[in-house]
Design a protein around this motif. Structure first.
Motif, PDB file in Angstrom:
ATOM      1  N   UNK A  79       0.831  -1.204   0.000  1.00  0.00           N
ATOM      2  CA  UNK A  79       0.000   0.000   0.000  1.00  0.00           C
ATOM      3  C   UNK A  79       0.868   1.257   0.000  1.00  0.00           C
ATOM      4  N   UNK A  80       0.595   2.162  -0.916  1.00  0.00           N
ATOM      5  CA  UNK A  80       1.284   3.456  -0.978  1.00  0.00           C
ATOM      6  C   UNK A  80       0.643   4.386   0.053  1.00  0.00           C
ATOM      7  N   UNK A  81       1.412   4.810   1.053  1.00  0.00           N
ATOM      8  CA  UNK A  81       0.882   5.592   2.171  1.00  0.00           C
ATOM      9  C   UNK A  81       1.452   7.004   2.154  1.00  0.00           C
ATOM     10  N   UNK A  82       0.586   7.998   2.238  1.00  0.00           N
ATOM     11  CA  UNK A  82       1.002   9.386   2.362  1.00  0.00           C
ATOM     12  C   UNK A  82       0.345  10.001   3.591  1.00  0.00           C
ATOM     13  N   UNK A  83       0.910  11.097   4.063  1.00  0.00           N
ATOM     14  CA  UNK A  83       0.402  11.782   5.265  1.00  0.00           C
ATOM     15  C   UNK A  83       0.161  13.246   4.951  1.00  0.00           C
ATOM     16  N   UNK A  84      -0.967  13.752   5.407  1.00  0.00           N
ATOM     17  CA  UNK A  84      -1.264  15.179   5.301  1.00  0.00           C
ATOM     18  C   UNK A  84      -1.677  15.701   6.670  1.00  0.00           C
ATOM     19  N   UNK A  85      -1.283  16.934   6.975  1.00  0.00           N
ATOM     20  CA  UNK A  85      -1.646  17.572   8.245  1.00  0.00           C
ATOM     21  C   UNK A  85      -2.218  18.962   8.004  1.00  0.00           C
ATOM     22  N   UNK A  86      -3.428  19.019   7.466  1.00  0.00           N
ATOM     23  CA  UNK A  86      -4.034  20.328   7.220  1.00  0.00           C
ATOM     24  C   UNK A  86      -4.492  20.971   8.517  1.00  0.00           C
ATOM     25  N   UNK A  87      -4.406  22.287   8.611  1.00  0.00           N
ATOM     26  CA  UNK A  87      -4.902  22.970   9.812  1.00  0.00           C
ATOM     27  C   UNK A  87      -6.399  23.216   9.715  1.00  0.00           C
ATOM     28  N   UNK A  88      -7.046  23.386  10.867  1.00  0.00           N
ATOM     29  CA  UNK A  88      -8.464  23.721  10.869  1.00  0.00           C
ATOM     30  C   UNK A  88      -9.253  22.889  11.852  1.00  0.00           C
ATOM     31  N   UNK A  89     -10.559  22.968  11.749  1.00  0.00           N
ATOM     32  CA  UNK A  89     -11.452  22.189  12.599  1.00  0.00           C
ATOM     33  C   UNK A  89     -11.662  20.821  11.969  1.00  0.00           C
ATOM     34  N   UNK A  90     -11.516  19.749  12.752  1.00  0.00           N
ATOM     35  CA  UNK A  90     -11.577  18.397  12.179  1.00  0.00           C
ATOM     36  C   UNK A  90     -12.812  18.113  11.344  1.00  0.00           C
ATOM     37  N   UNK A  91     -14.005  18.462  11.841  1.00  0.00           N
ATOM     38  CA  UNK A  91     -15.220  18.169  11.098  1.00  0.00           C
ATOM     39  C   UNK A  91     -15.239  18.831   9.730  1.00  0.00           C
ATOM     40  N   UNK A  92     -14.834  20.102   9.683  1.00  0.00           N
ATOM     41  CA  UNK A  92     -14.846  20.838   8.426  1.00  0.00           C
ATOM     42  C   UNK A  92     -13.782  20.322   7.463  1.00  0.00           C
ATOM     43  N   UNK A  93     -12.590  20.072   7.998  1.00  0.00           N
ATOM     44  CA  UNK A  93     -11.488  19.612   7.152  1.00  0.00           C
ATOM     45  C   UNK A  93     -11.782  18.225   6.586  1.00  0.00           C
ATOM     46  N   UNK A  94     -12.254  17.313   7.433  1.00  0.00           N
ATOM     47  CA  UNK A  94     -12.509  15.946   6.976  1.00  0.00           C
ATOM     48  C   UNK A  94     -13.662  15.899   5.975  1.00  0.00           C
ATOM     49  N   UNK A  95     -14.668  16.747   6.149  1.00  0.00           N
ATOM     50  CA  UNK A  95     -15.758  16.802   5.173  1.00  0.00           C
ATOM     51  C   UNK A  95     -15.237  17.252   3.819  1.00  0.00           C
ATOM     52  N   UNK A  96     -14.304  18.190   3.829  1.00  0.00           N
ATOM     53  CA  UNK A  96     -13.710  18.667   2.586  1.00  0.00           C
ATOM     54  C   UNK A  96     -12.825  17.592   1.964  1.00  0.00           C
ATOM     55  N   UNK A  97     -12.039  16.921   2.813  1.00  0.00           N
ATOM     56  CA  UNK A  97     -11.156  15.863   2.327  1.00  0.00           C
ATOM     57  C   UNK A  97     -11.960  14.732   1.690  1.00  0.00           C
ATOM     58  N   UNK A  98     -13.144  14.457   2.246  1.00  0.00           N
ATOM     59  CA  UNK A  98     -13.974  13.375   1.721  1.00  0.00           C
ATOM     60  C   UNK A  98     -14.332  13.587   0.256  1.00  0.00           C
ATOM     61  N   UNK A  99     -14.491  14.855  -0.150  1.00  0.00           N
ATOM     62  CA  UNK A  99     -14.844  15.153  -1.538  1.00  0.00           C
ATOM     63  C   UNK A  99     -13.775  14.684  -2.511  1.00  0.00           C
ATOM     64  N   UNK A 100     -12.543  14.600  -2.032  1.00  0.00           N
ATOM     65  CA  UNK A 100     -11.423  14.256  -2.898  1.00  0.00           C
ATOM     66  C   UNK A 100     -11.033  12.781  -2.776  1.00  0.00           C
ATOM     67  N   UNK A 101     -11.866  11.995  -2.105  1.00  0.00           N
ATOM     68  CA  UNK A 101     -11.506  10.607  -1.807  1.00  0.00           C
ATOM     69  C   UNK A 101     -12.523   9.620  -2.374  1.00  0.00           C
TER      70      UNK A 101
END
Length: 301
Positions: A79-101
């Motif tokens: 498995x190719x694994x990458x890490x991202x550490x975006x700043x912000x509020x978890x709920x808002x950031x993860x909802x945005x990240x979901x759009x790209x996944x």
């Protein structure tokens, strides 16, 4: 949209269980895994405290996802694994990240002795607003075990997967939810158990008795409707063994019961465009809090 399996990681046992599940799912799908650790900046007065200085904060926030990624690479070398550490509020950031996944995976905490699980406010908010499938995985070994167990009670990599369970609304079935469940069964080379709960007409709730023959007629009618909805999907996925379950009673209860022998439970949720509130529907809500298997919530129009 980038085709990745994404997992939200905060260092808790439940998020670590979610990361392990997500790694296996990424391997099944042949997709890369993205670990997202949302960084919430500490307020300035706290950041200046001796134990919460900038260097200490940076050390711990970077260490958690780095160590998790290193462990996953060792256990899942393909498995190719990458890490991202975006700043912000978890709920808002993860909802945005979901759009790209392709899929977003989050952890949920068990409630000891109460037969349920705690889906936190962040998890509920993400499930309610994400427009891509979200999987909730509880902490603990059983959540990570999707395979059948051998006589000694220990699953092995060669053991077959438990069935995938789909909660289906035959009144308004959605193709994206059904397809997700069938594809999950194909990936696991396992069967699909489709569960539908039905109830007698409302007027029977007001003291009228139910004629056994009429009840049998309703059951037969509902089973026929369920079979009709699934007929084209059986043709599209001929390799998947489909078990149809049509029972009277609350759908959520039947799904929770079925989750005890499932590798994954799939339910749908209507997309809400309003940014206010975190409504996910009563069936999805009950299943998320009480199912003993990972639950995939698939949004649809």
């Amino acid at each position: 949209m980038s085709r990745t399996v994404t997992v939200g990681l905060d260092g808790s046992p439940e998020s670590q269980a979610a990361a392990e599940w997500a790694a296996r799912e990424a391997n099944l799908r042949g997709l890369p895994l993205k670990i997202v650790n949302v960084w919430e900046p500490v307020p300035e007065p706290m950041a200046q405290a001796p134990l919460l200085g900038a260097e200490t904060q940076q050390h711990w926030t970077e260490r958690i996802p780095r160590e998790a990624a290193d462990g996953i690479r060792l256990r899942h070398p393909g498995v190719d694994v990458t890490v991202e550490q975006p700043p912000g509020r978890p709920g808002e950031v993860l909802s945005q990240v979901a759009k790209e996944s392709e899929l977003l995976v989050l952890g949920t905490r068990g409630l000891s002795g109460l037969g349920g699980f705690m889906v936190g406010s962040v998890g509920l908010a993400v499930v309610a607003h994400a427009e891509r499938p979200v999987v909730l995985v509880r902490a603990g070994e059983q959540a990570a075990d999707e395979r059948m167990q051998d006589p000694a009670g220990t699953p092995s990599a060669s053991a077959p997967y438990r069935p995938v369970v789909l909660g289906l609304d035959i009144e308004s079935p959605d193709d994206s939810v059904i397809e997700f469940a069938f594809e999950a069964a194909v990936l696991r080379a396992t069967s699909l158990r489709v569960v539908h709960g039905w109830n007698v007409p409302p007027y029977f709730a007001y003291g009228m008795s139910v004629d056994p023959e009429f009840n049998a007629h309703l059951a037969k009618q509902d089973a026929a409707s369920l079979a009709e909805v699934l007929r084209p999907w059986r043709q599209k996925f001929p390799s998947v063994e489909v078990v149809e379950v049509s029972r009277s009673g609350k759908p959520a209860s039947h799904l929770v019961d079925a989750s005890r022998e499932a590798s994954l439970v799939v339910v749908g949720r209507r997309i809400r465009r309003s940014p206010i509130g975190a409504r996910i529907g009563p069936i999805a809500h009950a299943v998320l809090h009480h199912a003993t298997a990972p639950v995939a919530v698939v949004p649809h129009d």
